[in-house]
Motif scaffolding. Sequence first.
Motif, PDB file in Angstrom:
ATOM      1  N   THR A   5       0.850  -1.184   0.000  1.00 56.61           N
ATOM      2  CA  THR A   5       0.000   0.000   0.000  1.00 56.61           C
ATOM      3  C   THR A   5       0.886   1.234   0.000  1.00 56.61           C
ATOM      4  O   THR A   5       1.820   1.334   0.790  1.00 56.61           O
ATOM      5  N   ARG A   7       0.597   5.493  -0.116  1.00 60.48           N
ATOM      6  CA  ARG A   7      -0.313   6.622   0.045  1.00 60.48           C
ATOM      7  C   ARG A   7       0.283   7.856  -0.632  1.00 60.48           C
ATOM      8  O   ARG A   7       0.895   8.699   0.022  1.00 60.48           O
ATOM      9  N   ARG A  33      -0.828  -0.604  -4.135  1.00 61.63           N
ATOM     10  CA  ARG A  33      -2.246  -0.338  -3.884  1.00 61.63           C
ATOM     11  C   ARG A  33      -2.327   1.138  -3.507  1.00 61.63           C
ATOM     12  O   ARG A  33      -1.769   1.556  -2.501  1.00 61.63           O
ATOM     13  N   GLU A  36      -8.664   3.091  -2.013  1.00 60.71           N
ATOM     14  CA  GLU A  36      -9.880   2.281  -2.097  1.00 60.71           C
ATOM     15  C   GLU A  36     -11.001   3.104  -2.722  1.00 60.71           C
ATOM     16  O   GLU A  36     -11.122   4.298  -2.461  1.00 60.71           O
ATOM     17  N   TYR A  37     -11.805   2.441  -3.563  1.00 61.44           N
ATOM     18  CA  TYR A  37     -13.025   3.064  -4.076  1.00 61.44           C
ATOM     19  C   TYR A  37     -14.050   2.876  -2.970  1.00 61.44           C
ATOM     20  O   TYR A  37     -14.578   1.794  -2.760  1.00 61.44           O
ATOM     21  N   ASP A  38     -14.291   3.932  -2.235  1.00 60.88           N
ATOM     22  CA  ASP A  38     -15.062   3.837  -1.006  1.00 60.88           C
ATOM     23  C   ASP A  38     -16.408   4.533  -1.139  1.00 60.88           C
ATOM     24  O   ASP A  38     -16.579   5.422  -1.964  1.00 60.88           O
ATOM     25  N   THR A  88      -8.317  -2.161 -11.165  1.00 59.45           N
ATOM     26  CA  THR A  88      -9.063  -2.355  -9.924  1.00 59.45           C
ATOM     27  C   THR A  88      -8.935  -3.804  -9.491  1.00 59.45           C
ATOM     28  O   THR A  88      -8.717  -4.710 -10.298  1.00 59.45           O
ATOM     29  N   GLU A  90     -10.935  -6.459  -6.589  1.00 60.10           N
ATOM     30  CA  GLU A  90     -11.993  -6.630  -5.597  1.00 60.10           C
ATOM     31  C   GLU A  90     -11.573  -7.675  -4.582  1.00 60.10           C
ATOM     32  O   GLU A  90     -11.199  -8.793  -4.944  1.00 60.10           O
ATOM     33  N   ARG A  94     -14.755  -5.141  -1.493  1.00 62.76           N
ATOM     34  CA  ARG A  94     -14.108  -3.824  -1.432  1.00 62.76           C
ATOM     35  C   ARG A  94     -13.295  -3.683  -2.717  1.00 62.76           C
ATOM     36  O   ARG A  94     -12.745  -4.661  -3.221  1.00 62.76           O
ATOM     37  N   TYR A  96     -10.151  -1.863  -4.707  1.00 65.18           N
ATOM     38  CA  TYR A  96      -8.880  -1.154  -4.547  1.00 65.18           C
ATOM     39  C   TYR A  96      -8.332  -0.770  -5.918  1.00 65.18           C
ATOM     40  O   TYR A  96      -8.547  -1.469  -6.901  1.00 65.18           O
ATOM     41  N   LEU A  98      -4.917  -0.241  -8.040  1.00 63.10           N
ATOM     42  CA  LEU A  98      -3.513  -0.630  -8.045  1.00 63.10           C
ATOM     43  C   LEU A  98      -2.814  -0.081  -9.277  1.00 63.10           C
ATOM     44  O   LEU A  98      -3.415   0.004 -10.349  1.00 63.10           O
TER      45      LEU A  98
END
Length: 163
Positions: A5, A7, A33, A36-38, A88, A90, A94, A96, A98
Amino acid sequence: MPPLTQRPDLLIRSSAVHGAGCYTLTPIRKGARILEYDGPHLSKSAADERYADRDITYLFSVGDAGEVIDGFGAAMFINHCCSPNCQTEEIDERIYILALRNIAPGEELTYEYHLHDSDQDDQPCFCGAPNCRGTMFSPAEVKRRKKLGLPLTLRKPAACAKA
């Protein structure tokens, strides 16, 4: 092993592809990563009702039960591209984002939308990629629509805006 991950610093600003886009201000490593598609999970029927009078939505299909995520946050501004720098993934319903390759500062983040099950006849693509299909519909959805004789308007790739 799950992807690393990362950021990165992200910026939402005008995009040559469509409306607003999500850009990175810092380098992103291939395989990272990013985010997230939140947002809230809704049934497709509830989302259709909620957005019946709107042309633009930020819905993302998730799971096998016909649910969608009603996008909220930076990921909802990631535009479609036929030659994307992200994909993306899944995991446990959820989604994510990438990195498919190293992404340099200033680049707009993009992924293939693979749209399906749309009530609209067209979903034109404006990515400007050399391999632009002219639509954000998935290749499988284009085939399905042709087989069923459903209307389908494709934007000619030569007319796509240059990203």
